[in-house]
Write a protein that holds these residues in place. Structure first.
Motif, mmCIF file in Angstrom:
data_model
loop_
_atom_site.group_PDB
_atom_site.id
_atom_site.type_symbol
_atom_site.label_atom_id
_atom_site.label_comp_id
_atom_site.label_asym_id
_atom_site.label_seq_id
_atom_site.Cartn_x
_atom_site.Cartn_y
_atom_site.Cartn_z
ATOM 1 N N ASP A 370 0.854 -1.192 0.000
ATOM 2 C CA ASP A 370 0.000 0.000 0.000
ATOM 3 C C ASP A 370 0.891 1.243 0.000
ATOM 4 N N PRO A 371 1.614 1.502 -1.101
ATOM 5 C CA PRO A 371 2.557 2.623 -1.138
ATOM 6 C C PRO A 371 1.855 3.973 -1.077
ATOM 7 N N VAL A 372 2.599 4.982 -0.635
ATOM 8 C CA VAL A 372 2.075 6.342 -0.580
ATOM 9 C C VAL A 372 2.780 7.187 -1.630
ATOM 10 N N LEU A 373 2.120 8.264 -2.036
ATOM 11 C CA LEU A 373 2.705 9.167 -3.028
ATOM 12 C C LEU A 373 3.294 10.378 -2.326
ATOM 13 N N GLY A 374 4.430 10.835 -2.820
ATOM 14 C CA GLY A 374 5.063 12.027 -2.300
ATOM 15 C C GLY A 374 5.622 12.874 -3.426
ATOM 16 N N GLN A 375 5.681 14.182 -3.210
ATOM 17 C CA GLN A 375 6.242 15.095 -4.205
ATOM 18 C C GLN A 375 7.467 15.776 -3.609
ATOM 19 N N VAL A 376 8.562 15.764 -4.360
ATOM 20 C CA VAL A 376 9.790 16.405 -3.897
ATOM 21 C C VAL A 376 9.584 17.915 -3.936
ATOM 22 N N VAL A 377 9.758 18.564 -2.793
ATOM 23 C CA VAL A 377 9.509 20.001 -2.684
ATOM 24 C C VAL A 377 10.803 20.782 -2.847
ATOM 25 N N TRP A 378 11.874 20.289 -2.227
ATOM 26 C CA TRP A 378 13.169 20.943 -2.363
ATOM 27 C C TRP A 378 14.269 19.883 -2.314
ATOM 28 N N ARG A 379 15.432 20.230 -2.830
ATOM 29 C CA ARG A 379 16.567 19.295 -2.850
ATOM 30 C C ARG A 379 17.855 20.097 -2.798
ATOM 31 N N THR A 380 18.836 19.579 -2.068
ATOM 32 C CA THR A 380 20.121 20.251 -1.984
ATOM 33 C C THR A 380 21.230 19.213 -1.946
ATOM 34 N N GLU A 381 22.401 19.564 -2.478
ATOM 35 C CA GLU A 381 23.557 18.670 -2.476
ATOM 36 C C GLU A 381 24.198 18.668 -1.092
ATOM 37 N N LYS A 382 24.716 17.500 -0.690
ATOM 38 C CA LYS A 382 25.454 17.371 0.565
ATOM 39 C C LYS A 382 26.930 17.184 0.256
ATOM 40 N N SER A 383 27.795 17.495 1.207
ATOM 41 C CA SER A 383 29.235 17.464 0.977
ATOM 42 C C SER A 383 29.779 16.056 0.750
ATOM 43 N N ASP A 384 29.075 15.028 1.210
ATOM 44 C CA ASP A 384 29.555 13.648 1.076
ATOM 45 C C ASP A 384 28.951 12.960 -0.149
ATOM 46 N N ASN A 385 28.663 13.750 -1.192
ATOM 47 C CA ASN A 385 28.126 13.243 -2.456
ATOM 48 C C ASN A 385 26.692 12.717 -2.340
ATOM 49 N N GLY A 386 26.028 12.987 -1.233
ATOM 50 C CA GLY A 386 24.630 12.623 -1.091
ATOM 51 C C GLY A 386 23.742 13.844 -1.283
ATOM 52 N N MET A 387 22.434 13.635 -1.139
ATOM 53 C CA MET A 387 21.469 14.714 -1.291
ATOM 54 C C MET A 387 20.507 14.709 -0.111
ATOM 55 N N ALA A 388 20.046 15.892 0.265
ATOM 56 C CA ALA A 388 18.971 16.034 1.233
ATOM 57 C C ALA A 388 17.782 16.653 0.516
ATOM 58 N N ALA A 389 16.594 16.252 0.902
ATOM 59 C CA ALA A 389 15.406 16.758 0.213
ATOM 60 C C ALA A 389 14.220 16.766 1.172
ATOM 61 N N GLY A 390 13.213 17.549 0.801
ATOM 62 C CA GLY A 390 11.942 17.550 1.518
ATOM 63 C C GLY A 390 10.870 16.955 0.630
ATOM 64 N N VAL A 391 10.105 16.015 1.171
ATOM 65 C CA VAL A 391 9.056 15.333 0.416
ATOM 66 C C VAL A 391 7.710 15.619 1.082
ATOM 67 N N ARG A 392 6.747 16.082 0.305
ATOM 68 C CA ARG A 392 5.402 16.324 0.818
ATOM 69 C C ARG A 392 4.491 15.187 0.370
ATOM 70 N N PHE A 393 3.759 14.584 1.326
ATOM 71 C CA PHE A 393 2.853 13.485 0.986
ATOM 72 C C PHE A 393 1.656 14.012 0.201
ATOM 73 N N VAL A 394 1.161 13.185 -0.694
ATOM 74 C CA VAL A 394 0.036 13.550 -1.549
ATOM 75 C C VAL A 394 -1.128 12.618 -1.273
ATOM 76 N N ALA A 395 -2.260 13.166 -0.814
ATOM 77 C CA ALA A 395 -3.531 12.438 -0.679
ATOM 78 C C ALA A 395 -3.413 11.172 0.161
ATOM 79 N N LEU A 396 -2.877 11.317 1.373
ATOM 80 C CA LEU A 396 -2.858 10.161 2.293
ATOM 81 C C LEU A 396 -4.277 9.833 2.738
ATOM 82 N N ASP A 397 -4.646 8.554 2.725
ATOM 83 C CA ASP A 397 -5.901 8.168 3.352
ATOM 84 C C ASP A 397 -5.617 7.681 4.777
ATOM 85 N N LYS A 398 -6.664 7.394 5.545
ATOM 86 C CA LYS A 398 -6.472 7.051 6.960
ATOM 87 C C LYS A 398 -5.667 5.774 7.127
ATOM 88 N N ARG A 399 -5.867 4.798 6.224
ATOM 89 C CA ARG A 399 -5.103 3.558 6.321
ATOM 90 C C ARG A 399 -3.613 3.822 6.121
#
Length: 410
Positions: A370-399
């Protein structure tokens, strides 16, 4: 030593009661159960003279709970009728009482009039027994209260909330609702026995009753869950009242409460407000219940207020690895680490995160089907070659909300 004074069956009813108090006044012959003298004459059998008086009568009837007249007739006669039929019977009984009083030159009383009405006019009573009025009052009281705790019962709570919301809608007012649940009550009940559990329920009920203001309506919603209707009260003030209740319960010494995981018996509280969080009875209960669920999942013994539509107490989790892929499905699964999870969204960290605006499908541990949907809101590069981002959930139901909180853990 003199005998103990017997407790009046309605003496603990809150002063704002719109059902038992009115029934008591009616059965005792008090005129002030009706809001105006002219209205008392109309309800007493006089015919409304114009449209304004008919409107007054209609509003007086709407002031009563949905089952008021059915309960009243049952309290007097032991007979059960639908509300509409019971309302008509009550008017007939009052008219009959007026006619009998005029013929006999004295007030015959509502009980005598009802007895004659059901036995001689309708022929529905055969074996008549004289009972004390206190028994009639106790019967009326039982119709709207929970037998164990003395608070209002679930049916009255639903009726009363519907009426208060209708009134608040008419005058553009607000109504707040508290949903209160005893933490780990099943554990307490199983380890200490049902008698101790009943004692705890009564003690919590009394603590709630002692910490709400006059005019608030406290009820047992069911099991170990309680509810409080707070009219003309903003959510911020309701949350403050909820916190007083929480602290008061925490301060009570319950027998053998040390068996609980937390060492003492506590409550969690969810708060919601009409019309900010919902526009009807069902929605308001659902929002308060959702806030209660968040409070329980956030560690219990706390108050949570639903703010807007989906905000919850924020949490931090550094070790939750979640699989995801980009929509439309590119057939490639990725993994990121989740942080600062809420019902609104979460912060993530990983080596492959799509650009802002892209929608991803997220597979939570234990709920991959039962996967959920999310939209990437922002993204930034990290110094260790990784990325940090903010994800906003889309249309979560109670389950999916429940799945999310289960994945996050306590």
């Amino acid at each position: 030593m003199p005998d103990a004074i017997p407790q009046h069956p309605l003496q603990n009813v809150p002063a704002d009661d719109a059902s038992a108090r009115d029934i008591e006044k009616i059965l005792d012959g008090s005129e002030d159960a009706i809001s105006t003298p002219r209205l008392a004459e109309i309800v007493g059998g006089d015919v409304p003279g114009d449209a304004r008086e008919r409107d007054l009568l209609r509003k007086e009837q709407e002031r009563r709970p949905e089952n008021f007249y059915s309960d009243l007739i049952h309290a007097i006669s032991g007979l059960q009728y639908p509300e509409d039929e019971a309302c008509k019977m009550w008017k007939d009984i009052l008219l009959h009482k007026m006619e009998m009083s005029q013929r006999m030159g004295r007030n015959v009383g509502i009980h005598v009039a009802a007895l004659d009405y059901f036995k001689n006019l309708r022929g529905e009573l055969e074996q008549v027994h004289i009972v004390a009025s206190s028994l009639l009052l106790a019967t009326a009281r039982l119709a709207i209260t929970d037998g164990l705790t003395g608070l209002y019962n679930h049916r009255y709570f639903q009726d009363r909330l519907e009426r208060e919301l209708r009134h608040a809608r008419e005058v553009s007012d607000c109504v707040s609702l508290l949903m209160i649940d005893i933490d780990f009550f099943k554990v307490y009940n199983d380890l200490n026995g049902h008698i101790a559990g009943d004692v705890a329920l009564r003690e919590v009920a009394e603590t709630i009753r002692s910490n709400v203001k006059e005019g608030d309506v406290a009820a047992r919603y069911g099991g170990e869950e309680f509810a409080v209707i707070m009219c003309d009260t903003r959510k911020e003030d309701a949350a403050g009242a909820a916190e007083r209740i929480r602290l008061a319960v925490e301060g009570v010494s319950f027998p053998s409460e040390e068996v609980l995981p937390t060492g003492n018996l506590t409550v969690s509280v969810g708060v919601a407000e009409f019309p900010q969080d919902a526009h009807d009875r069902t929605g308001l209960i659902a929002h308060a219940d959702r806030a209660l669920y968040v409070a329980k999942r956030s560690g219990r013994n706390r108050v949570c207020a639903v703010v807007g539509d989906r905000r919850m107490t924020r949490r931090t989790q550094h070790n939750l690895a979640v699989r995801w892929h980009v929509l439309p499905n590119d057939g490639v699964f990725h993994t990121f680490e989740c942080r600062d999870i809420s019902l609104e969204g979460m912060g993530v960290y990983g080596r492959e995160i799509p650009e802002p605006g892209r929608v991803i499908r997220i597979f939570l541990p234990g709920a991959e089907d039962d996967p959920v949907l999310g939209q990437v809101v922002w993204r930034t590069e990290k110094s260790d070659n990784g990325m940090a981002a903010g994800v906003r959930f889309v249309a979560l139901d109670k389950r999916q909300e429940r799945n999310l909180m289960e994945a996050v853990g306590p």
